[in-house]
Design an enzyme around this catalytic site. Structure first.
Site: not given
Ligand SMILES: NC(=O)c1ccc[n+]([C@@H]2O[C@H](COP(=O)([O-])OP(=O)(O)OC[C@H]3O[C@@H](n4cnc5c(N)ncnc54)[C@H](OP(=O)(O)O)[C@@H]3O)[C@@H](O)[C@H]2O)c1
Length: 289
Positions: A13, A37-38, A60, A100, A124, A149
């Site tokens: 995202l 790192d948050i 995470w 989520t 989660y 999704w």
């Molecule tokens: N993907 C889905 O289907 C989905 C569904 C519902 C909600 N969401 C929400 O949407 C948001 C974005 O998700 P996404 O799909 O883009 O996930 P993503 O690709 O895993 O992105 C999350 C990012 O956060 C980083 N991260 C992890 N630990 C961190 C820390 N301590 N400090 C700073 N950054 C950190 C990760 O880095 P690394 O990769 O290097 O660990 C990754 O780049 C999240 O809030 C997720 O909960 C996603």
């Protein structure tokens, strides 16, 4: 025009969000995990300073890993969110917290409203719900945007996997007993931008596509769009795919808050998939990257 900070900017995202903000002429800064790192309050305070709006897309997202590493997931999804909240309070920034569908039990039969009670069934989901509470309790000047999704050009996701399997395998079994709303990261990014641009009322919004489907039907649509026979996708049940974390059977989210804010409801997931296919270049929907 606002000065934005995107955390988790290296994620699926985060990357599209930064691109959408930049294309809209907003002043956007991005912080990936290597930059911020948050889990560090001090680092959050320093990074947030000077920004009008912070979108916390850092998380995470290892849903199954969180079952055995809940403390680590909590440190990012709950404590990390709380740190961003503290930093926003100090700098006077507004916050968009991405959350989520997993905060809900997933056993409803009609769409979850924005004010439906939280009842997460997975580690989660619990950690993300705790993040929401931190935001709601301490940062009233915030928008919580729940999504689900997600698929996009960056990072692994269901669309890319199915496009690849359509080439690699004769048949693919996909569950037909989980219902939800496939959501394109670019649509979610544009929705987040519009919330801030129109200064929509603070509160909870559901950032998912309209309509709903099952993973099975979604896979069939991806096969169809990539020129493969959708009959090669076979329906199966969740029981056949035992995983550490339970998956919600019903993850359909309601969109009333958009209308209340005078904003359009999200477009249908099929229209979004078609649009994604036309702009991804070269299209993951064609070569299964
Ligand atoms: N993907 C889905 O289907 C989905 C569904 C519902 C909600 N969401 C929400 O949407 C948001 C974005 O998700 P996404 O799909 O883009 O996930 P993503 O690709 O895993 O992105 C999350 C990012 O956060 C980083 N991260 C992890 N630990 C961190 C820390 N301590 N400090 C700073 N950054 C950190 C990760 O880095 P690394 O990769 O290097 O660990 C990754 O780049 C999240 O809030 C997720 O909960 C996603």
């Amino acid at each position: 025009m606002s000065r934005w900070l995107v955390t988790g900017a290296g994620g699926m995202l985060g990357q599209d969000l930064y691109a959408v903000l930049s294309a809209a002429g907003e002043t956007a800064a991005r912080a990936s995990l290597a930059d911020l790192d948050i889990t560090s309050l001090e680092a959050c305070v320093a990074a947030v300073e000077g920004h009008d709006v912070v979108v916390n897309a850092a998380a995470w997202t290892g849903v199954d890993d969180a079952e055995t590493q809940e403390a680590q997931a909590f440190s990012v999804n709950a404590t990390g969110a709380a740190n961003i909240v503290r930093a926003c309070k100090i700098s006077g920034s507004r916050l968009v917290q991405v959350s989520t569908d997993y905060v809900f039990a997933g056993d409803a039969t009609t769409p979850y409203g924005e004010d439906a009670p939280l009842a997460p069934r997975s580690a989660y989901g619990r950690t993300k719900a705790a993040g929401e509470w931190a935001v709601r309790a301490h940062c009233p000047e915030s928008w919580i945007v729940r999504t689900a999704w997600l698929y996009g050009e960056y990072g692994p996701n269901f669309v890319k996997t199915m496009a690849r399997l359509a080439v690699e395998r004769e048949t693919v079994s996909v569950v037909d007993d989980q219902r939800g709303q496939p959501t394109w990261t670019v649509d979610l990014s544009a929705a987040i931008l519009s919330l801030v641009q129109v200064q929509a009322p603070f509160g909870i919004y559901h950032g998912t596509a309209s309509g709903d489907t099952t993973w099975f039907e979604f896979a069939q649509e991806i096969f169809r769009r990539t020129g493969h026979d959708p009959a090669r996708v076979r329906p199966t049940k969740s029981q056949a795919f035992e995983r550490p974390a339970p998956r919600p059977a019903y993850s359909v989210l309601g969109h009333d808050a958009w209308e209340r804010a005078g904003l359009p409801r999200p477009r249908d997931w099929r229209d979004a998939l078609q649009r994604a296919q036309s702009v991804w270049s070269p299209s993951p929907l064609q070569n299964g990257r």
